[in-house]
Design a protein around this motif. Structure first.
Motif, short mmCIF file in Angstrom:
data_model
loop_
_atom_site.label_atom_id
_atom_site.label_comp_id
_atom_site.label_asym_id
_atom_site.label_seq_id
_atom_site.Cartn_x
_atom_site.Cartn_y
_atom_site.Cartn_z
N ASP A 261 0.86 -1.19 0.00
CA ASP A 261 0.00 0.00 0.00
C ASP A 261 0.90 1.24 0.00
O ASP A 261 1.39 1.67 1.04
CB ASP A 261 -0.88 -0.08 1.27
N LEU A 262 1.12 1.80 -1.19
CA LEU A 262 2.07 2.92 -1.30
C LEU A 262 1.44 4.25 -0.89
O LEU A 262 2.09 5.29 -0.97
CB LEU A 262 2.62 3.00 -2.72
N ARG A 263 0.18 4.23 -0.44
CA ARG A 263 -0.49 5.47 -0.01
C ARG A 263 -0.99 5.38 1.43
O ARG A 263 -1.73 6.26 1.88
CB ARG A 263 -1.66 5.78 -0.93
N ASN A 264 -0.66 4.30 2.12
CA ASN A 264 -1.05 4.14 3.53
C ASN A 264 -2.55 4.33 3.74
O ASN A 264 -2.98 5.00 4.68
CB ASN A 264 -0.30 5.15 4.41
N ILE A 265 -3.36 3.71 2.87
CA ILE A 265 -4.81 3.90 3.07
C ILE A 265 -5.42 2.82 3.96
O ILE A 265 -6.57 2.95 4.36
CB ILE A 265 -5.58 4.03 1.73
N TYR A 266 -4.66 1.79 4.26
CA TYR A 266 -5.16 0.77 5.19
C TYR A 266 -4.39 0.79 6.49
O TYR A 266 -3.26 1.31 6.55
CB TYR A 266 -5.11 -0.62 4.53
N ARG A 267 -5.03 0.24 7.54
CA ARG A 267 -4.38 0.21 8.85
C ARG A 267 -3.52 -1.04 8.95
O ARG A 267 -3.98 -2.15 8.71
CB ARG A 267 -5.44 0.22 9.95
N ARG A 268 -2.33 -0.79 9.38
CA ARG A 268 -1.36 -1.87 9.42
C ARG A 268 -1.80 -3.02 10.34
O ARG A 268 -1.80 -4.18 9.94
CB ARG A 268 -0.03 -1.28 9.90
N ASP A 269 -2.23 -2.65 11.59
CA ASP A 269 -2.58 -3.71 12.55
C ASP A 269 -3.77 -4.53 12.04
O ASP A 269 -3.82 -5.74 12.19
CB ASP A 269 -2.83 -3.13 13.95
N GLU A 270 -4.72 -3.85 11.39
CA GLU A 270 -5.90 -4.54 10.86
C GLU A 270 -5.50 -5.52 9.76
O GLU A 270 -5.98 -6.66 9.74
CB GLU A 270 -6.83 -3.49 10.27
N MET A 271 -4.62 -5.07 8.88
CA MET A 271 -4.20 -5.92 7.77
C MET A 271 -3.41 -7.14 8.29
O MET A 271 -3.61 -8.26 7.81
CB MET A 271 -3.32 -5.14 6.78
N LEU A 272 -2.57 -6.90 9.29
CA LEU A 272 -1.80 -8.02 9.84
C LEU A 272 -2.74 -9.01 10.53
O LEU A 272 -2.61 -10.22 10.39
CB LEU A 272 -0.73 -7.51 10.81
#
Ligand code: NAD
Length: 447
Positions: A410-421
């Motif tokens: 995600d080159l625009r940081n539109i998702y939350r990292r903890d959620e994706m993990l």
């Protein structure tokens, strides 16, 4: 007031339609006959929110018309030049061919006193040159040449034109100054600030503004690399510095590097102006270099996320335009990143809500999908290059099922990292490193 706008592209068409909306009588002139034919029927050939309606309303009201040559400008007291000024050759000087041609055509059409207004972004001294061209071709003409650079942003162009932070006008005589006051009088209602200055200063203001904004982007991108290395979060950092009024929050979004029709060419052109004046701008030289290498670094980041190789893999790319809400592909980071992935052996499938039409010619070998889910079906990784709203709330369960491997870059940081993990994605974003302490706190079982 009758106004002619020479060049009906992103800037000319928006400016012309907005000036007509203010109540002026405007004719937009473009030497691309097919563009003018479409516009006469109310078809706007570019994607810009609100532009279609503004053009249609003013056509209907009889305030906006179109022409293919300067004959259509007869009777105008103001003639704007809004033609392209692309980079010339590899070096980056602004190519003034279109500007000079427009000046010659204007010289042939001038009747009575006319104010010629340069809206295109042009190097310092271009106003003097245009004045010379017109005076030589039409020695009896009475005219003034004014600089009035445009600061609108594609995607928000109508609002930017109608409610600008400021209007900059570089003018050398009182008569032209009065005419420019009349052109922009409707803005008084919006409390717009008009900065009157000399023509040369005005020409330089446009380049300095773009270089400064580009520098903010390049700065936050370099800081985002540092965040990744030392365990910082660039988004918190941007907020932490941006809430300081002296810095401001805008243009502090880390991403794949700046692109578009202005920053890349205008920073290069400013470098050349400075070099020619023997007053080099080291900061601008560095930011240009930094931004160029950034786009290649993003391709390497994607390859790394895919385990070190993309050979034979299918990469789904969401978003190709240089930013959302435009169909403009000029100098988009995708034009570097996608070919780099292809060169590394990847097959690229892409989707962009508005940019696909122009992207098709620029990105040979790319397969274009009809929608985001069709794009990522069976792909080995998903890469988000442009943050269109339509990509911000994808059904992540569906995304995970559709992908062959749950890799998201995600080159625009539109998702939350903890959620994706937590959902089981291998998720890479930009500048969101994790401190060992936070990681341990979030994962109770972590050693
Ligand atoms: P564009 O390429 O979209 O439009 C330029 C138009 O001028 C084209 O339609 C072309 O056919 C026409 N043209 C060229 N020569 C002509 C001539 N002699 N007579 C009539 N028409 C002619 O370009 P743009 O994006 O609108 O940019 C125009 C200028 O404004 C550039 O200098 C650019 O740097 C500057 N600018 C652009 C933006 C932006 O966001 N696009 C913002 C601010 C400033």
């Amino acid at each position: 007031m009758r106004i002619a706008m020479v060049g009906a592209g992103y800037v000319g068409l928006v400016s012309g339609a907005c000036l007509a909306d203010f109540g002026h009588e405007v004719v937009c002139i473009d030497n691309d006959a097919s563009k003018i034919e479409a516009l006469r029927h109310g078809h706007v050939p570019i994607f810009e929110p609100g532009l279609q309606e503004t053009v249609a309303n003013n056509l209907r009201a009889g305030r906006l018309s179109f022409g293919v040559d300067l004959n259509a400008a007869r009777g105008a007291s103001v003639i704007f030049i809004a033609v392209g000024t692309p980079p010339r050759g590899e070096e980056g000087h602004a190519d003034l061919t279109f500007v000079h041609a427009a000046a010659r055509e204007i010289a042939a059409a001038i009747e009575g006193y006319v104010v010629v207004v340069m809206k295109s972004t042009v190097p310092v001294g271009t106003g003097d040159e245009v004045e010379r061209i017109i005076a030589e071709a039409a020695p009896r003409a009475r005219f003034s040449v004014v600089s009035n650079p445009e600061f609108l942003r594609e995607g928000a162009a109508i609002d930017d034109f109608k409610q600008p932070d400021r209007v900059v006008i570089g003018v050398e005589d009182d008569e032209a100054r009065q005419v420019m006051n009349d052109v922009y009088r409707p803005l008084d209602l919006n409390q717009g600030a008009i900065v009157f200055t000399s023509r040369r200063t005005s020409e330089l203001i446009k380049y300095a503004a773009n270089a400064y904004l580009a520098m903010k982007v390049a700065f936050i991108n370099e800081i985002s690399d540092l965040c990744e290395k030392v365990g910082g979060d660039v988004q918190d950092l941007a907020r932490g510095i941006g809430l300081d009024n002296r810095i401001g929050q805008k243009f502090l979004n880390a991403g794949p590097g700046f692109g578009g029709s202005c920053f890349p060419k205008d920073t290069l052109a400013l470098m050349k102006i400075a070099e020619d004046a023997k007053s080099p701008l080291r900061l601008v030289e560095t930011l240009v270099e930094s931004n160029e290498s950034r786009k290649h670094a993003m391709a390497r980041k994607i390859v790394k996320a895919c385990g070190g190789s993309v050979k034979g893999k299918t990469i789904a790319v969401l978003g190709l335009t240089f930013k959302p809400n435009t169909d403009d592909m000029r100098s988009a980071p995708s034009l570097t990143i996608v070919p780099a992935l292809q060169a590394a052996g990847a097959k690229v499938v892409a989707f962009d809500p508005e940019g696909a039409k122009s992207a098709k010619d620029l990105l040979p070998g790319v397969i274009f999908a009809d929608g985001p889910y069709a794009c990522l079906e069976g792909a080995d990784a998903l890469v988000i290059i442009t943050e269109w709203d339509a990509f911000r709330a994808l059904d992540l369960t569906r995304v995970k099922k559709a992908l062959r491997q749950p890799i998201v870059v995600d080159l625009r940081n539109i998702y939350r990292r903890d959620e994706m993990l937590a959902l089981g994605f291998h998720y890479e974003s930009v500048g969101r490193g994790h401190s060992p302490k936070t990681a341990a706190a979030r994962t109770p079982t972590a050693a």
